[in-house]
Design a protein around this motif. Structure first.
Motif, PDB file in Angstrom:
ATOM      1  N   GLY A  58       0.800  -1.205   0.000  1.00 11.85           N
ATOM      2  CA  GLY A  58       0.000   0.000   0.000  1.00 11.85           C
ATOM      3  C   GLY A  58       0.837   1.261   0.000  1.00 11.85           C
ATOM      4  N   VAL A  59       0.204   2.347  -0.389  1.00 13.43           N
ATOM      5  CA  VAL A  59       0.782   3.683  -0.272  1.00 13.43           C
ATOM      6  C   VAL A  59      -0.235   4.545   0.449  1.00 13.43           C
ATOM      7  CG1 VAL A  59       2.317   3.541  -2.262  1.00 13.43           C
ATOM      8  CG2 VAL A  59      -0.049   4.269  -2.584  1.00 13.43           C
ATOM      9  N   SER A  60       0.262   5.508   1.215  1.00 12.31           N
ATOM     10  CA  SER A  60      -0.642   6.356   1.989  1.00 12.31           C
ATOM     11  C   SER A  60       0.016   7.695   2.237  1.00 12.31           C
ATOM     12  CB  SER A  60      -0.998   5.692   3.331  1.00 12.31           C
ATOM     13  OG  SER A  60       0.155   5.532   4.137  1.00 12.31           O
ATOM     14  N   GLY A  61      -0.777   8.655   2.613  1.00 14.08           N
ATOM     15  CA  GLY A  61      -0.251   9.975   2.928  1.00 14.08           C
ATOM     16  C   GLY A  61      -1.302  10.838   3.592  1.00 14.08           C
ATOM     17  N   SER A  62      -0.866  11.959   4.126  1.00 19.73           N
ATOM     18  CA  SER A  62      -1.791  12.886   4.780  1.00 19.73           C
ATOM     19  C   SER A  62      -1.232  14.295   4.699  1.00 19.73           C
ATOM     20  CB  SER A  62      -2.020  12.483   6.240  1.00 19.73           C
ATOM     21  OG  SER A  62      -0.797  12.483   6.960  1.00 19.73           O
ATOM     22  N   VAL A  63      -2.142  15.239   4.681  1.00 15.71           N
ATOM     23  CA  VAL A  63      -1.813  16.658   4.779  1.00 15.71           C
ATOM     24  C   VAL A  63      -2.690  17.208   5.892  1.00 15.71           C
ATOM     25  CG1 VAL A  63      -1.732  18.876   3.598  1.00 15.71           C
ATOM     26  CG2 VAL A  63      -1.301  16.767   2.318  1.00 15.71           C
ATOM     27  N   VAL A  64      -2.072  17.595   7.008  1.00 19.66           N
ATOM     28  CA  VAL A  64      -2.856  17.939   8.193  1.00 19.66           C
ATOM     29  C   VAL A  64      -2.318  19.204   8.851  1.00 19.66           C
ATOM     30  CG1 VAL A  64      -3.513  15.548   8.658  1.00 19.66           C
ATOM     31  CG2 VAL A  64      -1.417  16.442   9.654  1.00 19.66           C
ATOM     32  N   LYS A  65      -3.184  19.799   9.643  1.00 14.79           N
ATOM     33  CA  LYS A  65      -2.826  20.916  10.510  1.00 14.79           C
ATOM     34  C   LYS A  65      -3.118  20.510  11.948  1.00 14.79           C
ATOM     35  CE  LYS A  65      -3.993  25.107   9.250  1.00 14.79           C
ATOM     36  NZ  LYS A  65      -2.739  25.805   8.906  1.00 14.79           N
ATOM     37  N   LYS A  66      -2.437  21.162  12.862  1.00 15.69           N
ATOM     38  CA  LYS A  66      -2.623  20.829  14.265  1.00 15.69           C
ATOM     39  C   LYS A  66      -3.836  21.578  14.821  1.00 15.69           C
ATOM     40  CE  LYS A  66       1.080  19.968  16.525  1.00 15.69           C
ATOM     41  NZ  LYS A  66       2.375  20.125  17.258  1.00 15.69           N
ATOM     42  N   ARG A  67      -4.637  20.870  15.607  1.00 19.46           N
ATOM     43  CA  ARG A  67      -5.798  21.478  16.249  1.00 19.46           C
ATOM     44  C   ARG A  67      -5.368  22.310  17.453  1.00 19.46           C
ATOM     45  NH1 ARG A  67     -10.058  16.697  17.176  1.00 19.46           N
ATOM     46  NH2 ARG A  67     -11.216  18.462  18.063  1.00 19.46           N
ATOM     47  N   GLU A  68      -6.166  23.294  17.768  1.00 19.76           N
ATOM     48  CA  GLU A  68      -5.922  24.112  18.957  1.00 19.76           C
ATOM     49  C   GLU A  68      -6.466  23.375  20.176  1.00 19.76           C
ATOM     50  OE1 GLU A  68      -4.224  27.013  20.918  1.00 19.76           O
ATOM     51  OE2 GLU A  68      -4.415  27.317  18.748  1.00 19.76           O
ATOM     52  N   PRO A  69      -5.610  23.121  21.194  1.00 21.92           N
ATOM     53  CA  PRO A  69      -6.114  22.392  22.372  1.00 21.92           C
ATOM     54  C   PRO A  69      -7.152  23.201  23.134  1.00 21.92           C
ATOM     55  CG  PRO A  69      -3.897  23.229  22.761  1.00 21.92           C
ATOM     56  CD  PRO A  69      -4.192  23.482  21.315  1.00 21.92           C
ATOM     57  N   HIS A  70      -8.016  22.474  23.845  1.00 27.29           N
ATOM     58  CA  HIS A  70      -9.063  23.062  24.687  1.00 27.29           C
ATOM     59  C   HIS A  70     -10.141  23.777  23.868  1.00 27.29           C
ATOM     60  CE1 HIS A  70      -6.586  22.100  28.173  1.00 27.29           C
ATOM     61  NE2 HIS A  70      -5.578  22.707  27.575  1.00 27.29           N
ATOM     62  N   THR A  71     -10.180  23.513  22.563  1.00 31.32           N
ATOM     63  CA  THR A  71     -11.269  24.012  21.728  1.00 31.32           C
ATOM     64  C   THR A  71     -11.769  22.853  20.877  1.00 31.32           C
ATOM     65  OG1 THR A  71      -9.882  24.638  19.850  1.00 31.32           O
ATOM     66  CG2 THR A  71     -10.163  26.285  21.600  1.00 31.32           C
ATOM     67  N   ALA A  72     -12.983  23.003  20.358  1.00 31.73           N
ATOM     68  CA  ALA A  72     -13.557  21.913  19.582  1.00 31.73           C
ATOM     69  C   ALA A  72     -13.132  21.962  18.121  1.00 31.73           C
ATOM     70  CB  ALA A  72     -15.075  21.937  19.690  1.00 31.73           C
ATOM     71  N   PHE A  73     -13.115  23.176  17.514  1.00 35.03           N
ATOM     72  CA  PHE A  73     -12.956  23.251  16.065  1.00 35.03           C
ATOM     73  C   PHE A  73     -11.790  24.115  15.594  1.00 35.03           C
ATOM     74  CE2 PHE A  73     -17.539  22.718  16.990  1.00 35.03           C
ATOM     75  CZ  PHE A  73     -17.710  21.452  16.453  1.00 35.03           C
ATOM     76  N   SER A  74     -11.170  24.875  16.459  1.00 30.66           N
ATOM     77  CA  SER A  74     -10.117  25.793  16.022  1.00 30.66           C
ATOM     78  C   SER A  74      -8.847  25.045  15.645  1.00 30.66           C
ATOM     79  CB  SER A  74      -9.800  26.805  17.133  1.00 30.66           C
ATOM     80  OG  SER A  74     -10.932  27.573  17.442  1.00 30.66           O
TER      81      SER A  74
END
Length: 713
Positions: free
Chosen positions: A557-573
């Motif tokens: 298999g091959v896989s990958g991701s492009v992500v940003k870090k979530r702001e702790p203590h918040t739901a969506f930021s």
């Protein structure tokens, strides 16, 4: 005073004489049992020293022992015949650690023992062991040991360095040191003999005597030495008795070193053996349904037996059945349950006539020859994605359940495919658009300066909406009423996981909110894409492609991701001005499937979250659904600026336990937890929801072939 060397020689000579003297007496049993009790540290042995005995394959033991000033917490498992792996924590009483919150000084270690010669009629069992080969090596040794059973006696003689030798071993840092193999002359010159005898008085009582060569006063790297062992211990002989009131419980009481009372309590059980036997209730069709159309009867029966998303199509003498397995942990067991139901419906005599007193009398109304169903195609799916197709003749199916065909004959006449990728174009009944998962969640973190053990105990609640084949909208919430997670560590300059404490110290958090789509294509190619809040720390896009090859021996298999870090203590930021924006990963993945020994070996090679590149090797062993895993990374760490990341190898262990072990009913639900250091950023990846390698699981050629007998279990 008699020197330790002379004592060792006398012990060696005494055991040889005793062995020669007792050799002709009594029957000889080529087995390790019943002499498989734990040492103080948890490995199979006497009191302070090991024997050549090992746990039976698939056994697991955990417990605690104490002989002042040491207290031990341990777990030991035999994943393969002859191999024993143990993990232990050694606590030194009233010797404080470097930080106040840590409490007493504690050391964690991994021990391995390999019985490379099992006991025979005329020769002993022989094993080699490596205790604590990496890190501080405070309680490390490398030894070879032999044990011979002349029931009811078991005689042991061994030779080891380090803890059992003349001087302690030096720390190894991140490298593995095994002087027994790399510098055998040094191992021999610094080693000493040890040994002992066990006497099985009854099935529940064993007496133990051993000679322990440990020179406590010379083990200057041991934090206990300065306070507790300024001089030699009064005696190198230890004595004890081992009580076993039940098969699963052992309790040891001993007198050690000439001045200490020792106690040890352990529990052992078989991995994968349900605590409550699993019962599969047979399906019984109600009389009022027996005049309904055939397809409706089969769909209702399958739903009542634990299936959903059922599509049935009759095409001439072919009957096509699609059903999602919601209940059975093993796919081939689900195939067997579905076949039982279908056979019961097809073998019913239908039609009606009025008998005496107005009672309904059933009689056979056979289909005309041109309308008879001759072949059944059963396709099992997961969330609408086809996994396995089983094809059989109605005549063979009836003969099998009438016990006119053996299982092997029935399977030879039938066909099983894992490359199925299409299902009948018919409306689905009992489709589950909405579903939920509620299960306990338990995490343990070790070795933080503010406290050796940190944990959080709570529950995970996931809600799923499935609008179409392979697609799911998932929302998950984590709640931890008991949460001790905190840390005095400062995150690294380039954190990808060392700042996770900010997320995990929360008592309630949005675990995930995502859309996940899995699709299966021709040539047994699987694809997956997920987008949203992928886990508690990262949000973004995750994708994967996988394919079993060579009949399922390998999965590539091959896989990958492009992500940003979530702001702790918040739901969506999401975090702004992060050091790496976005985080990009990419991997080439390989899984070697070894159904012969119920093992998988995974290689993940590529770029990890922090930009470090290399490979993580994961070895997993399956015991009837209970899966033990261990992993180790080899990556380039030059991208890091912090000393504690440079040169580090990520490692850890995990266990997955199916719910079916405890309830007496089959279930696909499993609980997973792991133990791993949380203070490093090396070889880190995001958590993948429903990753393809696990989604495919045993639904490949080599495992399906092995699991076929489950049809009739």
């Amino acid at each position: 005073m008699v020197s330790g060397r002379k004592i060792g020689r006398r012990v060696c000579g005494g055991f040889l004489c005793l062995l020669i003297f007792l050799w002709p007496a009594g029957p000889v049993l080529a087995t390790d049992e019943p002499f498989t009790g734990p040492t103080n540290q948890g490995g199979t042995g006497l009191l302070e020293t090991p024997t050549a005995r090992v746990l039976r394959e698939g056994q697991f033991r955990f417990g605690a022992g104490q002989a002042d000033p040491y207290r031990y917490y341990y777990g030991t498992v035999s994943p393969l015949k002859g191999l024993e792996i143990g993990g232990r924590i050694t606590e030194i009483l009233d010797v404080p650690a470097l930080t106040a919150g840590y409490g007493n000084y504690k050391d964690k270690a991994i021990d391995l023992k390999w019985q490379f010669i099992p006991e025979g009629k005329w020769w002993p069992a022989v094993a080699m062991g490596i205790m604590d080969p990496q890190g501080t090596r405070l309680f490390s040794s490398q030894y070879i040991v032999a044990s011979k059973q002349i029931y009811p006696f078991d005689l042991t003689l061994g030779f080891g360095n380090g803890r059992y030798g003349k001087q302690p071993l030096s720390a190894s840092g991140e490298s593995l040191k095994m002087e027994m193999l790399t510098d055998n002359a040094s191992w021999r010159s610094s080693g000493q003999f040890f040994g002992g005898i066990q006497y099985a008085v009854t099935d529940w009582l064993t007496l133990i005597a051993e000679y322990s060569p440990i020179r406590y006063e010379q083990l200057t790297t041991d934090p206990a030495q300065a306070r507790y062992f300024p001089t030699a211990v009064p005696s190198k002989f230890n004595f004890g008795m081992r009580l076993k009131p039940w098969d699963w419980l052992e309790a040891d009481v001993s007198y050690q070193r000439g001045n200490q009372l020792g106690i040890n309590l352990s529990v052992a059980f078989e991995l994968g053996k349900p605590l409550v036997p699993i019962y599969y209730p047979p399906y019984q069709e109600k009389p009022e349904f027996q005049l309904d159309p055939l397809t409706g009867r089969i769909a209702r029966a399958l739903h009542d037996s634990g299936f959903s998303g059922i599509g049935i199509k009759r095409d001439g003498d072919q009957l096509w059945i699609e059903a999602a397995n919601d209940t059975y942990f093993f796919t081939m067991k689900a195939v067997g349950m579905a076949l039982q139901v279908v056979n019961q419906i097809l073998s019913k005599k239908v039609g009606s006539d009025r008998g005496p007193a107005g009672e309904e009398k059933k009689e056979e109304r056979p289909d005309p020859p041109e309308e008879r169903i001759r072949t059944i195609h059963l396709i099992l799916t997961d969330n609408g994605t086809p996994l396995v197709e089983f094809v059989t003749q109605v005549e063979d199916l009836g003969a099998f359940y009438a016990e006119e065909l053996k299982l092997s004959e029935f399977l030879q006449l039938s066909k099983t495919r894992t490359d199925v990728w299409k299902t009948p174009e018919v409306p689905k009944s009992y489709w589950r658009n909405f579903d939920y998962v509620l299960k306990p969640d338990f995490k343990v973190f070790l070795n933080d300066p503010s406290g050796f053990v940190k944990y959080r105990i709570g529950a995970l609640a996931n809600g799923l909406y499935t609008p179409w084949r392979g697609g799911s909208f998932v929302a998950g919430v984590l709640g931890y009423p008991l949460n001790t997670v905190s840390s005095s560590n400062t995150p690294s300059a380039t954190p990808v996981r060392t700042d996770i404490v900010d997320y995990q110290e929360q008592k309630v958090e949005l675990a995930l909110l995502l859309f996940n789509q899995i699709e299966k294509f021709d040539h047994e190619i699987y694809g997956r894409v997920a987008a949203g809040y992928l886990e508690e720390q990262y949000a973004g896009l995750d994708w994967e492609v996988a394919k079993p090859v060579l009949g399922g021996r390998f999965t590539l298999g091959v896989s990958g991701s492009v992500v940003k870090k979530r702001e702790p203590h918040t739901a969506f930021s999401l975090k702004q001005n992060d050091w790496k924006d976005p985080y990009v990963t990419g991997f080439f993945n390989v899984r070697l499937n070894l159904p012969e020994v119920e093992m998988n070996i995974d290689l993940k090679n590529g770029q990890f979250l922090a930009g470090d590149r290399g490979t993580v090797v994961t070895v997993s062993k399956n015991f009837n659904g209970v899966v033990l895993s261990a992993w180790y990374s080899v990556t380039g760490t030059s991208v890091f600026k912090d000393d504690f990341n440079i040169g580090y190898h990520d490692k850890g262990i995990a266990i997955s336990i199916p719910l079916r072990m405890f309830t007496g009913r089959d279930s696909r639900t499993a609980y997973s937890t792991g133990i791993t250091p949380w203070t490093r950023d090396v070889a880190q990846d995001i958590v993948h929801y429903n990753g393809l390698f696990d989604f495919i699981g045993r639904n490949n050629g080599v495992y399906v072939e092995k699991d076929k007998p489950m049809i009739n279990k």
